[in-house]
Design an enzyme around this catalytic site. Structure first.
Site, short mmCIF file in Angstrom:
data_model
loop_
_atom_site.label_atom_id
_atom_site.label_comp_id
_atom_site.label_asym_id
_atom_site.label_seq_id
_atom_site.Cartn_x
_atom_site.Cartn_y
_atom_site.Cartn_z
N ASN A 30 18.53 11.09 -16.27
CA ASN A 30 17.49 11.95 -16.81
C ASN A 30 17.89 12.62 -17.87
O ASN A 30 19.15 13.00 -18.07
CB ASN A 30 16.87 12.76 -15.57
CG ASN A 30 17.61 13.77 -14.87
OD1 ASN A 30 18.37 14.67 -15.32
ND2 ASN A 30 17.73 13.23 -13.58
N ASP A 40 21.55 6.60 -10.48
CA ASP A 40 21.95 7.89 -10.56
C ASP A 40 22.52 8.42 -9.45
O ASP A 40 23.83 8.90 -9.30
CB ASP A 40 20.98 9.01 -11.15
CG ASP A 40 21.54 10.08 -12.07
OD1 ASP A 40 22.49 9.95 -12.16
OD2 ASP A 40 20.41 10.89 -12.45
N1 AR6 Z 1 22.73 -0.75 -8.66
C1 AR6 Z 1 21.62 -1.48 -9.55
N2 AR6 Z 1 20.33 -1.25 -9.60
C2 AR6 Z 1 19.75 -0.22 -8.81
C3 AR6 Z 1 20.55 0.54 -7.88
C4 AR6 Z 1 21.95 0.26 -7.81
N3 AR6 Z 1 22.66 0.72 -7.01
N4 AR6 Z 1 20.01 1.57 -7.35
C5 AR6 Z 1 18.63 1.48 -8.01
N5 AR6 Z 1 18.57 0.24 -8.86
P1 AR6 Z 1 15.93 4.18 -11.05
P2 AR6 Z 1 14.90 5.12 -13.73
C6 AR6 Z 1 17.43 -0.27 -9.52
O1 AR6 Z 1 15.05 5.08 -10.41
O2 AR6 Z 1 13.65 4.46 -13.31
C7 AR6 Z 1 16.62 9.04 -11.00
O3 AR6 Z 1 16.37 10.19 -10.09
C8 AR6 Z 1 16.02 0.09 -9.06
O4 AR6 Z 1 15.50 -0.77 -8.29
O5 AR6 Z 1 17.36 4.42 -10.81
O6 AR6 Z 1 15.74 4.95 -15.03
C9 AR6 Z 1 17.27 9.72 -12.18
O7 AR6 Z 1 17.97 11.02 -12.18
C10 AR6 Z 1 15.40 -0.21 -10.60
O8 AR6 Z 1 14.95 -1.17 -10.95
O9 AR6 Z 1 16.22 4.60 -12.53
C11 AR6 Z 1 16.19 9.79 -13.12
O10 AR6 Z 1 15.43 11.36 -13.03
C12 AR6 Z 1 16.44 0.36 -11.56
O11 AR6 Z 1 17.48 0.23 -10.82
C13 AR6 Z 1 15.23 8.74 -12.96
O12 AR6 Z 1 15.49 8.22 -11.46
C14 AR6 Z 1 16.30 1.69 -12.41
O13 AR6 Z 1 15.85 2.80 -11.36
C15 AR6 Z 1 15.42 7.47 -13.86
O14 AR6 Z 1 14.63 6.56 -13.54
#
Ligand code: AR6
Length: 179
Positions: A30, A40
């Protein structure tokens, strides 16, 4: 599944981005670089506290949406983490595609600047930030393809998709691009 662009490869894998042995792992961060859930949370847990320490020291003002900043990778099997800030999806009214594209482009530029030959991206913005998967896949893959068409590095760009649904969305777009 994979596609070739010039001398470079775009690869899709289903799995956990924190487990990838590559030069650089991309974090879905973020703008405050404050840590959080999803990718993250997983990256900071697996990388250890040095990641947050370095991020706070080097980037106290955070990172703007559509950009990315580099740190070392702590205990992760990579040399760098690029903390990328994708846009929150607001129905497409706030230039989300351009911001998602520039977050990817900035990571690829950082890879070139830091002599990284391989980089692994999660599906930025498609979790907590609510970006529709199909549209995010289109932006992510076309942005990477266009970058690789003009540069000859990094030679491997891997998208690591967390589940079958996101893998399928990326695979459909990559298949269309390859035909
Ligand atoms: N490896 C690969 N993909 C993953 C993993 C993993 N270990 N974990 C989740 N995903 P997100 P955003 C997928 O929410 O939408 C955080 O709180 C997940 O299923 O991680 O960019 C940050 O601090 C989804 O398809 O990222 C920010 O505040 C994708 O990764 C916010 O979330 C991205 O999900 C960023 O949100």
């Amino acid at each position: 599944m994979h596609a070739v662009v010039g001398n470079c490869h775009i690869e899709l894998a289903e799995g956990d981005v924190t487990k990838q042995s590559v030069d650089a792992i991309v974090n879905a961060a973020n703008a405050r670089l404050a840590g959080g859930g999803g990718v993250d949370g997983a990256i900071h847990r697996a990388g250890g506290p040095s990641l947050m320490q370095e991020t706070r020291e080097k980037f106290p003002d955070g990172c703007s949406t559509g950009s990315a900043v580099p740190t070392s990778a702590g205990d992760l099997p990579a040399r760098f983490v690029f903390h990328a800030v994708g846009p929150v999806w607001r129905g497409g009214r706030t230039d989300e595609p351009a911001k998602l594209a520039s977050a990817h482009t900035r990571c690829l530029e950082l890879a070139v600047e830091h002599d990284c030959d391989s980089i692994a991206f999660p599906a930025l913005s498609t979790g907590a930030y609510g970006y529709p998967l199909d549209q995010a896949a289109e932006v992510a893959l076309t942005t990477v393809r266009d970058f690789l068409a003009e540069h000859d590095r990094p030679s491997l760009v891997r998208f690591v998709l967390f589940d079958a649904g996101s893998y399928g969305a990326f695979a459909r777009v990559l298949e269309e691009m390859s035909t």
